[in-house]
Motif scaffolding. Structure first.
Motif, PDB file in Angstrom:
ATOM      1  N   ARG A  19       1.162  -0.867  -0.109  1.00 48.22           N
ATOM      2  CA  ARG A  19       0.032   0.219   0.361  1.00 48.22           C
ATOM      3  C   ARG A  19       0.789   1.054   0.185  1.00 48.22           C
ATOM      4  N   ASP A  20       1.845   1.273   0.987  1.00 49.46           N
ATOM      5  CA  ASP A  20       2.473   2.314   1.615  1.00 49.46           C
ATOM      6  C   ASP A  20       3.350   2.613   0.274  1.00 49.46           C
ATOM      7  N   HIS A  70       4.296   4.583  12.684  1.00 50.00           N
ATOM      8  CA  HIS A  70       4.367   4.865  10.919  1.00 50.00           C
ATOM      9  C   HIS A  70       5.191   6.022  10.411  1.00 50.00           C
ATOM     10  N   ASN A  79       9.551   4.513   3.800  1.00 51.45           N
ATOM     11  CA  ASN A  79       8.852   4.138   5.473  1.00 51.45           C
ATOM     12  C   ASN A  79      10.211   3.513   5.745  1.00 51.45           C
ATOM     13  N   HIS A 139       7.835   7.822   8.251  1.00 51.81           N
ATOM     14  CA  HIS A 139       8.736   7.931   6.722  1.00 51.81           C
ATOM     15  C   HIS A 139       9.893   8.319   6.880  1.00 51.81           C
TER      16      HIS A 139
HETATM   17 ZN    ZN Z   1       2.324   6.674   5.275  1.00 45.73          ZN
END
Ligand code: ZN
Ligand code: KIV
Length: 526
Positions: A23-24, A212, A248, A214
């Protein structure tokens, strides 16, 4: 290298690994993957023991929806999660994709920072709070596993973050994820936010707190680990740190840091670390994103000891310069493996050892390619076999465009030219084109046979092993109307690999075009 006796005796808290490569990670420009590729990655993540797989964003496109649905229906073991904005339409769509999963999770989010609320959402803070309550409650109507995220959480005012998280918990969220959406936070602040929420949000101890991060400032892994030390028990991460912009937090770095430094970070994951290299290679092969040589844990040089002093120390005791063993991350020495007389049995055994389990057709195809390779190349190494199998699984026998023949003229005298035969929808077509070098000529021939407007965004060549007879893995990235695809191919002939990589990208583009316009046909030149 291993836990001290004292640390090993201390029970470790479990940290859940939430993988968002599909997804990301896929949101990274050019990293788009097709359904088969996503399924292969999801199956490997499940085999690795990842706890949650975020399979996609079902409302984003038909392709995303189908991929999430296929993963939800097929992949058993981990929780399968789908992303949804704070709207009923998004959440309904996510649920349709997820409903076949053994353990489905809806992940819904909305921005909470002043900047995002004002400029992106153009909503008042009170409206945002209402949306949180509504969206989480709506998702809970489908499943009792609901994750909620305040987008741009680390740049959200603390008072407002506490109110938002409190509402999400009251509405039934079971995981609260705090995203550092723009990679802005630093370890101490990352930990402070988690501690602050633990102190101030009623009922927070009954939900899982997640982090989460980055990597815009290169601190994603440190920020995630700091959050864990402060009380987060889920880490969102991606293989190879794939993801938008600088990516990420890298799964392999999080997992290995917790394993190697269990003495000071008493946490455990259920990830089988020996599958890490296979996952890294697969994600790199599928996306065409190379792994930087000095990347922690999975880089080509991560376990290479060049300097004399280091080599001497390593020979005396591996622990002198090695804090983890290569085999712990699934790295086997690139051995000389099979020769042209090796049979199917030996070939299948070797593939199993390398982590490949192929169906009958794919196996036979790979075996034929191996025989052809062994004829051309004196020594066939593990890395050659990996490139060969990845190549065999990247290009499909049902691809609409296939390379049938290529002959190039190159050398000091211009112009260089390429004589190419492509099979397009079952019909062979031939064209000879000139170019500025043989690769340019081959690409011009493809363009003449399959006219298209896509522009070349990346052309990259990697030698799989040492030596002048090494295979080349070529990646070609094309962009057409905002759609980006990456094709790959491997061959001992760099021009052949380049041509097949370009054709592979075109085939992917055709699939994407078909999804947006079902009646589209390949426009081949007469
Ligand atoms: Zn993200
Ligand atoms: O970075 C981010 O904010 C996200 C959320 C959707 C969780 O990816």
């Amino acid at each position: 290298m291993t836990d001290t006796t004292e640390a090993a005796a201390t029970p470790k808290d479990r940290v859940l690994i939430f993988d968002t490569t599909l997804r990301d990670g896929e949101q990274s420009p050019g990293a788009s993957m097709n359904l088969d590729e996503k399924l292969r990655i999801a199956l490997l993540l499940a085999e690795m023991g990842v706890d949650i797989i975020e399979a996609g964003f079902p409302i984003a496109s038909e392709g995303d929806f189908e991929a999430v649905r296929a993963i939800a229906d097929t992949v058993k073991g981990p929780t399968i999660c789908g992303l949804a904005r704070a709207s009923k339409g998004d959440i309904d769509r996510a649920w349709r994709a997820l409903e076949g999963a053994e353990k489905p999770r809806i992940h819904t989010f909305i921005s909470t920072s002043p900047l995002h609320m004002k400029h992106k959402l153009q909503m008042e803070p009170e409206q945002v709070l209402e949306k949180i309550a509504e969206s989480v409650a709506h998702a809970r109507g489908y499943t009792d596993d609901v994750q909620w995220s305040p987008e741009d959480g680390t740049r959200t005012e603390h008072e407002f973050l506490v109110r938002a998280v409190t509402i999400a918990v009251e509405a039934g969220a079971t995981t609260i994820n705090i995203p550092d959406t723009v990679g802005y936070t630093a370890p101490r602040e990352s930990a402070d936010i988690i501690r602050m929420l633990k102190e101030r949000v009623p009922g927070i101890d009954d939900v899982v707190i997640s982090t989460h991060c980055h990597n815009d400032l290169g601190m994603a892994v440190s920020n995630a680990l700091a959050a864990v030390e402060a009380g987060a028990r889920q880490v969102e991460c991606t293989i190879n740190g794939l993801g938008e912009r600088a990516g990420n937090a890298a799964l392999e770095e999080i997992v290995m840091a917790l394993r190697v430094r269990g003495d000071i970070m008493p946490f455990e994951t259920r990830v089988d670390t020996t599958k890490i290299m296979a996952a890294s290679r697969l994600v790199s092969a599928v996306t065409g994103f190379p792994v930087q040589f000095n990347k922690a844990v999975v880089g080509k040089n991560a376990f290479a000891h060049e300097s004399g002093i280091h080599q001497d120390g390593m020979l005396k005791h591996a622990g002198t310069y090695e804090i983890m063993r290569p085999e712990d991350v699934g790295l086997t020495k690139s051995n000389l493996v099979l020769g042209k007389h090796s049979g199917r049995h030996a070939f299948r055994d070797k593939l199993r050892e390398l982590g490949y389990e192929l169906g009958d057709n794919a196996f036979m195809d790979a075996f034929e390619r191996f025989k052809a390779l062994a004829d051309r190349k004196k020594e066939v190494f593990d890395d050659d076999l990996r490139a060969l199998v990845d190549d065999a699984t990247t290009s499909q026998s049902n691809d609409r465009i296939q390379v049938k023949f290529l002959r190039v003229i190159s050398g000091t005298e211009a112009p260089q030219s390429a004589d190419l035969i492509l099979e397009i929808d079952g019909e062979e077509r031939r064209h000879t084109a000139k170019g500025d070098g043989p690769v340019d000529a081959a690409f011009n021939a493809i363009k003449a046979l399959v006219p298209h407007e896509a522009s070349l965004k990346l052309y990259q060549v990697h030698a799989v092993t040492d030596g002048t007879d090494a295979q080349a893995t070529v990646s070609v990235r094309l962009e057409e109307g905002g759609k980006i695809v990456t094709g790959q191919a491997a061959d001992t002939d760099t021009i052949v690999a380049s041509t097949r990589a370009y054709v592979n990208a075109l085939n992917k583009l055709l699939v994407r075009r078909e999804k947006s316009a079902p009646s589209c046909s390949v426009s081949a030149a007469e």
